[in-house]
Motif scaffolding. Sequence first.
Motif, short mmCIF file in Angstrom:
data_model
loop_
_atom_site.label_atom_id
_atom_site.label_comp_id
_atom_site.label_asym_id
_atom_site.label_seq_id
_atom_site.Cartn_x
_atom_site.Cartn_y
_atom_site.Cartn_z
N LYS A 22 0.70 -1.22 -0.05
CA LYS A 22 -0.01 -0.05 -0.06
C LYS A 22 0.90 1.28 0.00
O LYS A 22 0.48 2.33 -0.82
CB LYS A 22 -0.78 -0.08 1.36
CG LYS A 22 -2.01 -1.08 1.23
CD LYS A 22 -2.87 -1.30 2.39
CE LYS A 22 -3.91 -2.35 2.15
NZ LYS A 22 -4.96 -2.49 3.22
N GLU A 23 1.87 1.27 0.77
CA GLU A 23 2.65 2.45 0.74
C GLU A 23 3.47 2.60 -0.66
O GLU A 23 3.63 3.65 -0.88
CB GLU A 23 3.96 2.11 1.85
CG GLU A 23 3.42 2.26 3.23
CD GLU A 23 4.44 1.72 4.41
OE1 GLU A 23 5.50 1.44 3.94
OE2 GLU A 23 4.13 2.00 5.41
N GLN A 84 7.83 7.01 4.96
CA GLN A 84 6.38 6.81 4.71
C GLN A 84 5.64 5.84 5.74
O GLN A 84 6.60 5.03 6.37
CB GLN A 84 6.27 6.12 3.28
CG GLN A 84 6.60 4.72 3.28
CD GLN A 84 7.87 4.56 2.92
OE1 GLN A 84 8.68 5.41 2.60
NE2 GLN A 84 8.60 3.26 3.21
N LYS A 85 4.44 6.27 6.03
CA LYS A 85 3.80 5.40 6.88
C LYS A 85 2.17 5.19 6.82
O LYS A 85 1.52 6.20 6.44
CB LYS A 85 3.94 6.06 8.36
CG LYS A 85 3.26 5.38 9.48
CD LYS A 85 3.43 6.17 11.01
CE LYS A 85 2.70 5.20 11.77
NZ LYS A 85 2.44 6.02 13.14
N TYR A 86 2.23 3.98 6.84
CA TYR A 86 0.57 3.35 6.87
C TYR A 86 -0.08 3.64 7.66
O TYR A 86 0.27 3.07 8.79
CB TYR A 86 0.39 2.15 5.97
CG TYR A 86 -0.85 1.54 5.87
CD1 TYR A 86 -1.70 1.84 4.79
CD2 TYR A 86 -1.42 0.72 6.89
CE1 TYR A 86 -3.01 1.35 4.77
CE2 TYR A 86 -2.77 0.30 6.88
CZ TYR A 86 -3.55 0.62 5.82
OH TYR A 86 -4.89 0.20 5.69
N GLU A 97 -7.88 4.55 4.95
CA GLU A 97 -6.71 3.83 4.64
C GLU A 97 -5.69 5.21 4.22
O GLU A 97 -6.08 5.86 3.15
CB GLU A 97 -6.37 2.86 3.71
CG GLU A 97 -7.25 1.70 4.19
CD GLU A 97 -7.09 0.53 3.22
OE1 GLU A 97 -5.86 0.02 3.11
OE2 GLU A 97 -8.06 0.33 2.41
N TYR A 98 -4.69 5.38 4.95
CA TYR A 98 -3.81 6.55 4.52
C TYR A 98 -2.27 6.27 4.54
O TYR A 98 -2.02 5.41 5.16
CB TYR A 98 -3.84 7.68 5.69
CG TYR A 98 -5.25 8.28 5.94
CD1 TYR A 98 -5.43 9.32 5.15
CD2 TYR A 98 -6.23 7.84 6.78
CE1 TYR A 98 -6.89 9.88 5.34
CE2 TYR A 98 -7.64 8.20 6.91
CZ TYR A 98 -7.93 9.24 6.25
OH TYR A 98 -9.05 9.84 6.29
N VAL A 99 -1.46 6.83 3.96
CA VAL A 99 0.05 6.76 3.75
C VAL A 99 0.35 8.36 3.77
O VAL A 99 -0.14 9.07 2.98
CB VAL A 99 0.42 6.06 2.56
CG1 VAL A 99 2.18 6.16 2.88
CG2 VAL A 99 -0.07 4.79 2.62
N THR A 118 -0.20 13.62 2.36
CA THR A 118 -1.06 12.53 2.82
C THR A 118 -1.81 12.00 1.60
O THR A 118 -2.58 12.60 1.12
CB THR A 118 -1.85 13.25 3.82
OG1 THR A 118 -1.27 13.74 4.96
CG2 THR A 118 -2.77 12.14 4.46
N MET A 119 -1.76 10.50 1.51
CA MET A 119 -2.44 10.11 0.55
C MET A 119 -3.53 9.21 1.21
O MET A 119 -3.30 8.77 2.06
CB MET A 119 -1.55 9.00 -0.21
CG MET A 119 -0.44 9.90 -1.15
SD MET A 119 -1.06 11.05 -2.46
CE MET A 119 -1.77 9.51 -3.61
N MET A 120 -4.68 8.89 0.45
CA MET A 120 -5.73 8.09 0.93
C MET A 120 -6.37 7.28 0.10
O MET A 120 -6.41 7.74 -1.22
CB MET A 120 -6.82 9.14 1.57
CG MET A 120 -7.72 9.77 0.98
SD MET A 120 -8.74 10.80 1.86
CE MET A 120 -9.92 9.61 2.56
#
Length: 135
Positions: A22-23, A84-86, A97-99, A118-120
């Motif tokens: 996912k990351e 990076q952090k999920y 769900e975010y990274v 921030t990605m979601m």
Amino acid sequence: MGLILSTMMWVNIALAGTADDKEAKAIESGLQWLSRCDKAEYAESWETAATYFKNAVKKEQWEQMAAAARNPLVKMVKRDVKSQKYQTTAPGAPDGEYVIIKFSTTFENKKESTETLTMMIDKDRGWRAAGYFVK
């Protein structure tokens, strides 16, 4: 019956993906989104952002804010992923769900900066930008 259940569980686990997967996907999508900002395509970056982002800031506001933050920096020279952090929560945002990605970035007029993106996962199940900050 046992084989069917174990096969179904394996498929569900495979479809869910790991945090690392996912990351990686979020970083890939994030870099595509940032490339629009690098080209001063702020309207396009808004169009491809998460629904959450678009509900939080109007297109014209984003164009003004992004231009004010990015234009003085001029051209992006180099960008490296610093971290990076999920996670499944983000401050002030709904659970999902975010990274959170931090980039070490060099611009023409700013040699050392940190971009936080921030990605979601959005409604279409794609990774979309939900927040951006450059310091």
